[in-house]
Design an enzyme around this catalytic site. Structure first.
Site, PDB file in Angstrom:
ATOM      1  N   SER A 191       0.834  -1.196   0.000  1.00 48.25           N
ATOM      2  CA  SER A 191       0.000   0.000   0.000  1.00 48.25           C
ATOM      3  C   SER A 191       0.876   1.256   0.000  1.00 48.25           C
ATOM      4  O   SER A 191       1.660   1.466  -0.928  1.00 48.25           O
ATOM      5  CB  SER A 191      -0.955  -0.046   1.192  1.00 48.25           C
ATOM      6  OG  SER A 191      -1.977   0.911   1.074  1.00 48.25           O
ATOM      7  N   ASP A 288     -10.166  -3.695  -4.632  1.00 50.56           N
ATOM      8  CA  ASP A 288      -9.229  -2.744  -4.049  1.00 50.56           C
ATOM      9  C   ASP A 288      -9.231  -1.472  -4.879  1.00 50.56           C
ATOM     10  O   ASP A 288      -9.022  -1.523  -6.093  1.00 50.56           O
ATOM     11  CB  ASP A 288      -7.826  -3.353  -4.034  1.00 50.56           C
ATOM     12  CG  ASP A 288      -6.796  -2.483  -3.323  1.00 50.56           C
ATOM     13  OD1 ASP A 288      -7.119  -1.340  -2.954  1.00 50.56           O
ATOM     14  OD2 ASP A 288      -5.657  -2.952  -3.134  1.00 50.56           O
ATOM     15  N   HIS A 318      -8.132  -5.198  -0.415  1.00 45.75           N
ATOM     16  CA  HIS A 318      -6.900  -4.493  -0.066  1.00 45.75           C
ATOM     17  C   HIS A 318      -6.349  -5.059   1.250  1.00 45.75           C
ATOM     18  O   HIS A 318      -7.098  -5.296   2.202  1.00 45.75           O
ATOM     19  CB  HIS A 318      -7.188  -3.002   0.106  1.00 45.75           C
ATOM     20  CG  HIS A 318      -5.986  -2.178   0.382  1.00 45.75           C
ATOM     21  ND1 HIS A 318      -5.084  -1.819  -0.588  1.00 45.75           N
ATOM     22  CD2 HIS A 318      -5.517  -1.622   1.541  1.00 45.75           C
ATOM     23  CE1 HIS A 318      -4.123  -1.096  -0.057  1.00 45.75           C
ATOM     24  NE2 HIS A 318      -4.349  -0.961   1.240  1.00 45.75           N
TER      25      HIS A 318
END
Length: 392
Positions: A191, A288, A318
């Site tokens: 991320s 996501d 995610h």
């Protein structure tokens, strides 16, 4: 004694009916949890998302039932040595790092890991991502260094990337102290940390070192700009563990000046020069908001002449790799990342034409096990909390 036999039979019947009602209720609840506006979720994904989004558990709490149900995950046989310390960055500042390394003489390859967390204090740190770091160290037989870079709102761009680059330099210069190989250094992150990891490859190229062997990016954020990305539109509610609100908050706090949004060290997707970068593995998730920008970055890296592998994992959200201990797809993702790192460290990574690979949800016996575990987790959560069985 007929009356006693009849009572016993009635008790058995009542128990059987109660058990059947519970099974049916859990099955109905699980079916409803799997149904979302964005599509039908695999059972395991559904129960984990339901648990988190209904505050039945938090992200740092083990939601698994006893090990006899879920089994283990990740790891490896070689015991690891762990050391927590601080390393110097800019000025007199020091930031925390956590080092996992194999026992033995080495030297071992080095992997710098940058945790996710939206660049914001309280959203992620070296503790929240400890399981990934431990697993990578064990499965790749490498020294893995998790970097506690400074975060917003107290520290805006470029503090996080400068801290991260300083830690990278420190690792190269001090590799001998922890049996690391200063000539074999990879970067990885998830991320926001995926953003930082790939920025490290740009900074290392631009600043003449250290030379990076490879990069592994789990569902990376690659742009701060407002561009048309379908995944940002359809998965932005926050139900899939990342919301539009959090993304805007991250941008406002980490890059408070609009001119920062186009900097290649915040938005590598828009960098003018992506040549001469190390081989990359980019893993994305179907559900996501960051999916499309991660895959767009993979394409652009390939178009710039770099070796790139990209895999989209279907049926997951995610952050799914963080759940590798309870999600088979998470284990697949960890295995793919570990294999890529081992190959790149050994110099045997094979080049092939770029193509986005799509990994289907678990099939066969893995699917059967996932379904059974999902049912067990659902029953466990519902029984523990006493929530309405039919509340989606």
């Amino acid at each position: 004694m007929k009356w006693a036999r009849r009572i016993f039979q009635n008790l058995i019947l009542l128990g059987s009916l109660t058990f059947a009602v519970v099974l049916i209720s859990v099955a109905v609840a699980l079916y409803l949890w799997q149904s979302t506006d964005a599509g039908r979720l695999p059972a395991k994904t559904a129960v984990i998302l339901h648990a988190i989004n209904n505050n039945l558990v938090t992200l740092d709490i083990d939601i698994s039932p006893p090990r006899i149900v879920t089994g283990g995950g990740g790891g490896g046989g070689n015991p690891l040595l762990r050391e927590d310390m601080h390393v110097p960055v800019m000025g007199d500042v020091q930031v925390p790092v956590r080092i996992y390394r194999p026992r033995g003489e080495g030297p071992f390859p080095i992997v710098m890991y940058y945790h996710g967390g939206a660049f914001i204090e309280g959203y992620g740190d070296i503790d929240t991502h400890d399981n990934i770091v431990r697993s990578l160290a064990a499965s790749t037989n490498s020294v893995v260094i998790s970097v506690g870079y400074r975060t917003a709102p107290d520290y805006v761009f470029p503090t996080a990337v400068e801290d991260s680059y300083a830690a990278l330099r420190w690792a190269e210069e001090n590799a001998a102290n922890f049996n690391g190989d200063h000539e074999t250094i990879s970067v990885a992150g998830d991320s926001a940390g995926g953003n930082i990891a790939t920025v490290m490859t740009l900074m290392s190229r631009d600043r003449q070192g250290p030379e990076i062997t490879s990069q592994v990016l789990f569902y990376p954020l690659t742009t701060f700009q407002d561009i048309d990305l379908r995944s940002r539109e359809i998965y932005d509610s926050g139900y899939y563990l990342l919301s539009r609100q959090v993304m805007y908050r991250a941008r406002d706090l980490y890059t408070p000046e609009e001119r920062m949004w186009s900097n290649p060290y915040t938005s590598p997707l828009h960098a003018d020069d992506l040549t001469d970068l190390p081989p990359a593995l980019i893993i994305t998730a179907e559900f996501d908001p960051l999916r499309d920008e991660g895959e767009a970055y993979a394409e652009k890296l390939s178009e710039s002449g770099n070796v790139v592998r990209a895999t989209r994992y279907r049926g997951v959200m995610h952050g799914f790799v963080s759940f590798y201990e309870v999600m088979q797809s998470g284990r697949y993702g960890m295995q793919e990342a570990s294999s890529f790192l081992r190959q790149s460290h050994a110099g045997v990574l094979q080049e092939s034409p770029y193509q986005l690979q799509v990994r289907q949800p678990p099939q066969g016996m893995d699917r059967v096990r996932e379904q059974a575990e999902a049912f067990a987790i659902a029953a466990y959560l519902l029984g523990r909390t006493g929530v309405d069985l039919l509340n989606p």
